[in-house]
Structures are given as structure tokens and as C-alpha cells.
Design a protein around this motif. Sequence first.
Motif, short mmCIF file in Angstrom:
data_model
loop_
_atom_site.label_atom_id
_atom_site.label_comp_id
_atom_site.label_asym_id
_atom_site.label_seq_id
_atom_site.Cartn_x
_atom_site.Cartn_y
_atom_site.Cartn_z
N GLY A 109 -79.09 7.05 56.82
CA GLY A 109 -79.62 6.06 55.89
C GLY A 109 -80.87 5.39 56.42
O GLY A 109 -81.84 5.20 55.68
N ILE B 106 -75.99 4.39 53.71
CA ILE B 106 -75.61 3.36 54.69
C ILE B 106 -74.36 2.63 54.25
O ILE B 106 -73.45 2.38 55.05
N THR B 107 -74.26 2.30 52.95
CA THR B 107 -73.13 1.49 52.49
C THR B 107 -71.89 2.31 52.17
O THR B 107 -70.79 1.76 52.11
N ALA B 108 -72.01 3.61 51.97
CA ALA B 108 -70.86 4.44 51.63
C ALA B 108 -69.96 4.62 52.85
O ALA B 108 -70.43 4.69 53.98
N GLY C 103 -73.60 7.88 58.43
CA GLY C 103 -74.18 7.02 57.41
C GLY C 103 -75.33 6.14 57.87
O GLY C 103 -76.43 6.22 57.31
N PRO C 104 -75.12 5.27 58.86
CA PRO C 104 -76.22 4.38 59.25
C PRO C 104 -77.43 5.12 59.80
O PRO C 104 -78.56 4.73 59.52
N ALA D 129 -79.98 3.68 51.12
CA ALA D 129 -79.11 2.50 50.99
C ALA D 129 -77.69 2.90 50.60
O ALA D 129 -76.72 2.34 51.12
N VAL D 130 -77.57 3.90 49.74
CA VAL D 130 -76.23 4.38 49.36
C VAL D 130 -75.53 5.01 50.54
O VAL D 130 -74.34 4.79 50.78
#
Length: 194
Positions: A168, A39-41, A164-165, A36-37
Amino acid sequence: MTTRALPQWSDGLVGDLGVRPRPVFLAALAFILVGAVVITAPDPSGVVLGGTSGWMLWFAGMTILAFWLLLLLGGRPLRGLLIAGAVAAASGAFLFYNPRTGAAAIGILLISTLVMDGGLQLALALKLRPAGVWRWLFASALASAIAAIALSSEIFSSAAPSWGPLVGAALISSGLALVLFGRTALLTPSPGRS
């Protein structure tokens, strides 16, 4: 062996693995939170990522060399520490001054980690195939393979990769598969447990 015996056999195999549900759940929770971190970073640029990795590798090499020096002063030097520290420090300095190479090295390491993660989950899914948890392990292995393939196509492009995505989603799917695997191990009694 009939097909009716297969689910009991594979559930028994899950029980025979001796998996402790609490550490599996904690590892799964860590995978989900890190996913989750990630993906959102915001995506760091390759130059920042490569330079930072080079600095960290140089620092690790210098730390190893400091331990070697302490052992040398104590009269018990280890040649392996000297070689490992020198190689790590030199590689870190090279990656720090060539950040694009450092970013490519991190990308290759990430791709190989995703391939290893997917391969292990696929092997475990195929081993536990008749059990109910195999689908989740197979889906997580598929997510890791898709992320590795997508990252391998982006790694040497001139644009900043969007890791990221993909990473993640692979981490979250691995965490969910671990949660369900731990739940299955908790609910399935092993011959040693009563």
C-alpha cells in the motif's frame, strides 16, 4: 552546457514526453485508492490467497480453451490458444490443490512487479534529474525497492506475510509521484504546444 541551463533542459524534456495530464492523474488516483484499500484491508492467509489464485488461473485457462473450441468449430483453430489454455488450466489446478505454492507464486509476482515499478521510476527520475519532479520519482522508486526487499524476506517464512502496509505504501508513493509528474507535464510547455 552550464548548470543554469540544466533545469530548463530537463523541464523541456518533461514537455517533450507528450504526457497528457488527465490520464496520468486518473492513473495516479487509482494507485492512491488501491494503495489505501490494500493498507486498510485485512491480510489474507497464504492458503486463501494461493487457492484463490489457482482457481482464477484455472478459470482463465478454461475460458481460453472455450475460445479455442469456438474457433475450432468455426474452422480457424489456433494452436497457441490450445497450448496457452491447457497450460493455464493445468497450472491453476496445481496451484488450487497446493495453495502454499500459489501464495509463493503470487509473492514472487508481486516482488517482480515492485522491482519493475521501482526500476522504471528510478530510470525516469535519473533522466529528469535536474527537474523538480525527479525527487518524488526517486522517493517512489525507493519505496518500491524497500517493499520488494521486505517482501522477499517474508515470502518463504512460515508466518503469514504482512503485505498490506508495504504494498500500500509503495502504491501510494507511486500515485503521488504520478500526480506531481503530471502536474509538471501540465505546467511545462512542449515545443509542439503553445
